[in-house]
Design an enzyme around this catalytic site. Structure first.
Site, PDB file in Angstrom:
ATOM      1  N   CYS A 235       0.802  -1.227   0.000  1.00  0.00           N
ATOM      2  CA  CYS A 235       0.000   0.000   0.000  1.00  0.00           C
ATOM      3  C   CYS A 235       0.836   1.278   0.000  1.00  0.00           C
ATOM      4  O   CYS A 235       0.582   2.200  -0.776  1.00  0.00           O
ATOM      5  CB  CYS A 235      -0.947   0.004   1.198  1.00  0.00           C
ATOM      6  SG  CYS A 235      -2.049  -1.418   1.255  1.00  0.00           S
ATOM      7  N   ASP A 294     -13.479  -8.665   1.055  1.00  0.00           N
ATOM      8  CA  ASP A 294     -13.329  -7.221   0.909  1.00  0.00           C
ATOM      9  C   ASP A 294     -14.644  -6.557   1.301  1.00  0.00           C
ATOM     10  O   ASP A 294     -15.682  -6.820   0.704  1.00  0.00           O
ATOM     11  CB  ASP A 294     -12.976  -6.877  -0.548  1.00  0.00           C
ATOM     12  CG  ASP A 294     -12.428  -5.479  -0.721  1.00  0.00           C
ATOM     13  OD1 ASP A 294     -12.802  -4.597   0.080  1.00  0.00           O
ATOM     14  OD2 ASP A 294     -11.634  -5.259  -1.659  1.00  0.00           O
ATOM     15  N   ARG A 296     -15.050  -3.175   1.492  1.00  0.00           N
ATOM     16  CA  ARG A 296     -15.035  -1.768   1.093  1.00  0.00           C
ATOM     17  C   ARG A 296     -16.212  -1.419   0.186  1.00  0.00           C
ATOM     18  O   ARG A 296     -16.774  -2.280  -0.488  1.00  0.00           O
ATOM     19  CB  ARG A 296     -13.726  -1.434   0.373  1.00  0.00           C
ATOM     20  CG  ARG A 296     -12.515  -1.437   1.269  1.00  0.00           C
ATOM     21  CD  ARG A 296     -11.234  -1.240   0.492  1.00  0.00           C
ATOM     22  NE  ARG A 296     -10.916  -2.388  -0.357  1.00  0.00           N
ATOM     23  CZ  ARG A 296      -9.809  -2.496  -1.087  1.00  0.00           C
ATOM     24  NH1 ARG A 296      -8.924  -1.507  -1.095  1.00  0.00           N
ATOM     25  NH2 ARG A 296      -9.591  -3.583  -1.816  1.00  0.00           N
TER      26      ARG A 296
END
Length: 362
Positions: A235, A294, A296
């Site tokens: 990241c 995930d 998100r």
């Protein structure tokens, strides 16, 4: 004059209550009292057990798979509490940290039949508070009396289902010039959701034309990678490389979305890291915690871009899900720009799993 909080404000209050271990009441056809398993105290459990009702522990189907429990409701399982159940037992069902030390948690009996709508809302609400997705749910015969006598937050089932599923509107708070290492011509925009959740940011480099595809990066906050330079992920390297490319081209927009740990929050991300230390990969760790691969919501990014006047992007990403999401939300993706940086001996397995299980392109 009505100074009472609206439903969005009640949702924000409910999240704070659950994080502190305070019960929340969900009204509707089947009213229930809910508590987050993570913050449940022995004292609070004793109080709940004095009510004339049978509490159940609701967990997600992902956590149920780990515990070998049948999820009759599809996406969740309602587990009956055994006689003599205490807060430590509930915590052990919710938290996988000692699964390898104490693998046999049962036998566990899950309920079937009846409505699970309030239980499902409880899990959604607890996830939005970034707690372990496990809820103690208690059916209540006289909800308003209990809520009134104890000054509890009351949420309406139907309204909250809509609010937790829909994307909360974002409002621009302020923007100001911000020269950064990648470019002296930077500007930071702060966006605030109506539902009281965390703010998101857009870093605009130069003055990108609104009628042309803009070089864009949807970057999820990563405290460990972006700030500490963690080698367990890529990241921080992706953030630096994306801004550098925008600086070199003289324009671009980097969206910094506060969805740490793929949307599960920093504490749960560290729980996942602890499970990875036990030998589980990144996807397996999320599932053992009760989360999806995930969690998100990338719709946030498209809303920000549209509010800034953009309709087309050149997207810096290795994640094909972002491409599909942007197209589904009405943005044109004219080009996928690969972002292959940050690979090292500590994150080789992590990147390999992202490719094999999550479809990332490397």
């Amino acid at each position: 004059m009505n100074l009472a909080p609206d439903m969005n404000e009640l949702l924000a209050r409910a999240r704070a209550d659950l994080r502190m271990g305070v019960p929340v009441l969900i009204s509707g056809p089947d009213p229930v009292l809910i508590l987050a398993a993570e913050t449940l105290t022995p004292e609070r459990l004793t109080q709940v057990q004095t009510l004339d009702a049978m509490p159940v522990l609701t967990i997600t189907s992902q956590r149920a798979k780990t515990l070998k429990v049948v999820a009759y409701d599809g996406d969740l399982a309602r587990i009956e509490l055994p006689n003599g159940c205490n807060a430590a037992w509930i915590s052990a069902i919710a938290d996988p940290s000692d699964d390898l030390r104490v693998p046999m948690k049962g036998p566990l009996k899950s309920q079937r039949g009846g409505s699970s709508a309030s239980h499902r809302l409880a899990i959604r609400l607890i996830k939005s508070a970034q707690l372990l997705p496990a809820a103690l749910v208690v059916a209540i015969a006289n909800p308003h009396k209990i809520a009134h006598d104890n000054a509890l937050t009351i949420l309406d089932l139907a309204v909250c289902e809509h609010l937790l599923t829909a994307l909360s509107p974002l409002h621009a708070v302020i923007n100001a010039g911000l020269p950064i290492k990648a470019s002296e011509h930077g500007k930071l925009h702060v966006m605030r959701p109506e539902d009281g959740s965390e703010e998101h940011y857009a870093i605009e480099i130069g003055r990108p034309a609104r009628n042309l595809p803009v070089l864009t990066r949807l970057h999820s906050a990563c405290f460990t990678g972006d700030v500490l330079g963690s080698l367990k992920c890529d990241c921080g390297a992706q953030l630096t490389a994306a801004l550098a490319q925008m600086g070199d081209e003289g324009q671009g927009v980097l969206l910094y979305l506060n969805q740490e740990g793929r949307g599960i929050g920093l504490a749960n991300k560290m729980r996942a890291y602890s499970l990875q230390d036990q030998g589980f990969d990144t996807v397996e760790a999320n599932h053992r915690l009760g989360f999806e691969d995930d969690e998100r919501d990338f719709r946030i990014g498209t809303d920000i871009l549209k509010s800034m006047g953009f309709s087309a992007v050149r997207l810096l990403t290795n994640n094909p899900k972002k491409l599909k999401m942007m197209a589904a939300c009405g943005l044109v993706v004219s080009e996928r720009v690969p972002l292959k940086v940050g690979k090292n001996r500590y994150n080789q397995k992590y990147l390999s799993v992202k490719a094999s299980k999550s479809g990332h392109l490397f």
